[in-house]
Design an enzyme around this catalytic site. Structure first.
Site, PDB file in Angstrom:
ATOM      1  N   HIS A 136      36.422  58.789  32.673  1.00 18.97           N
ATOM      2  CA  HIS A 136      36.982  59.926  33.645  1.00 18.97           C
ATOM      3  C   HIS A 136      38.266  59.843  34.295  1.00 18.97           C
ATOM      4  CE1 HIS A 136      36.830  64.452  34.335  1.00 18.97           C
ATOM      5  NE2 HIS A 136      37.498  64.130  35.718  1.00 18.97           N
ATOM      6  N   GLU A 137      38.208  59.106  35.084  1.00 13.73           N
ATOM      7  CA  GLU A 137      39.705  58.839  35.960  1.00 13.73           C
ATOM      8  C   GLU A 137      40.258  58.119  35.458  1.00 13.73           C
ATOM      9  OE1 GLU A 137      39.863  61.126  38.100  1.00 13.73           O
ATOM     10  OE2 GLU A 137      37.680  61.440  38.710  1.00 13.73           O
ATOM     11  N   HIS A 140      42.703  60.796  33.120  1.00 10.74           N
ATOM     12  CA  HIS A 140      44.252  60.975  34.552  1.00 10.74           C
ATOM     13  C   HIS A 140      44.992  60.175  34.468  1.00 10.74           C
ATOM     14  CE1 HIS A 140      41.635  63.696  34.736  1.00 10.74           C
ATOM     15  NE2 HIS A 140      40.434  63.647  36.135  1.00 10.74           N
TER      16      HIS A 140
END
Length: 256
Positions: A136-137, A140
């Protein structure tokens, strides 16, 4: 005796106050959720007695082992690392990934100021959770590196949260569990799940109201939902999608 302020002076002060308030709001990055990052974490006696705190060193070691294992063995984490390297942003796990104590409401985070992923060692205690946080990160991080996103821009923030939820989290089962699905709207369940997860993430990171966050998410949703770089597909639960992404990485020019 000081003379009374003119209307013009009052208006200027009012505008300055609004400007300061806006700047303060823009600086609200949710770092209260990451006390160790701010240097404000101190174990509380009550939490030590309950067994929730006081084992930070052991938690950090376990977390770092899970991170290392994911980096070496997880197909999707390895694919994301290859995509970042291909984009000119290679990851050094000692520099770009940090295990820390966090608020129990979050499992991880991305700090764009330091270009660093935070894995919440007191929340993400299992390898599967760490894999989810890293993936997920890293999305980003990819958006920050490849697409030059400005995380102070609310539309940019909403877009990257939509993309991360879209590619890594939502399935019909997860949508059902959070009340975003029914048997008569299966087709729409995934979109609703993505919107819900993005909404909570945006509201956690920035101090804005729900209505404002919903409006921003709806505005950017069509474009960001259809952008599936760098994985090229959505990860379905209990599927071979992670392994397919790994096998397809060479087609995208990712050197794994």
């Amino acid at each position: 005796m000081e003379s009374p302020k003119s209307n013009t002076e009052t208006e200027i002060k009012s505008e300055e106050s609004k400007s300061e308030s806006k700047e303060t709001k823009q600086e609200a990055w949710g770092y209260d959720l990451y006390p160790e990052r701010r240097g404000t974490f101190t174990p509380k006696i009550s939490n030590i007695l309950l067994g929730k705190e006081g084992k930070e060193n052991l938690e950090k070691i376990k977390c770092e082992k899970n991170v290392y294992h994911c980096v070496k063995n997880s197909p999707i984490v390895k694919t994301m690392m290859a995509a970042l390297k291909s984009s000119g942003c290679p990851i050094d796990i000692r520099r770009h990934i940090s295990c820390e104590v966090c608020d129990y409401s979050v499992s991880g985070g991305y700090d764009p100021q330091l270009n660093q992923i935070v894995v919440c060692q007191n929340v993400s205690t299992k390898e599967g959770m760490v894999q989810g946080v890293l993936t997920h990160e890293m999305i980003h991080m990819f958006d920050y590196c490849r697409n030059h996103l400005d995380f102070r821009n609310m539309e940019h923030l909403a877009c990257t949260e939509i993309r991360a939820a879209n590619l890594t989290h939502c399935s019909f089962l997860s949508a059902w569990s959070q009340g975003d699905a029914s048997w008569i709207k299966i087709k729409k369940a995934h979109e609703d799940c993505v919107k819900t997860k993005a909404l909570y993430s945006v509201m956690a990171v920035r101090q804005i109201g729900k209505l404002e966050a919903v409006e921003i998410i709806e505005k950017v949703f069509p474009k960001c939902y259809n952008d599936m770089e760098p994985l090229g597909r959505r990860m379905r639960r209990n599927s071979e999608d992670m392994h397919r992404v790994f096998r397809e990485a060479a087609y995208y020019g990712y050197d794994i």
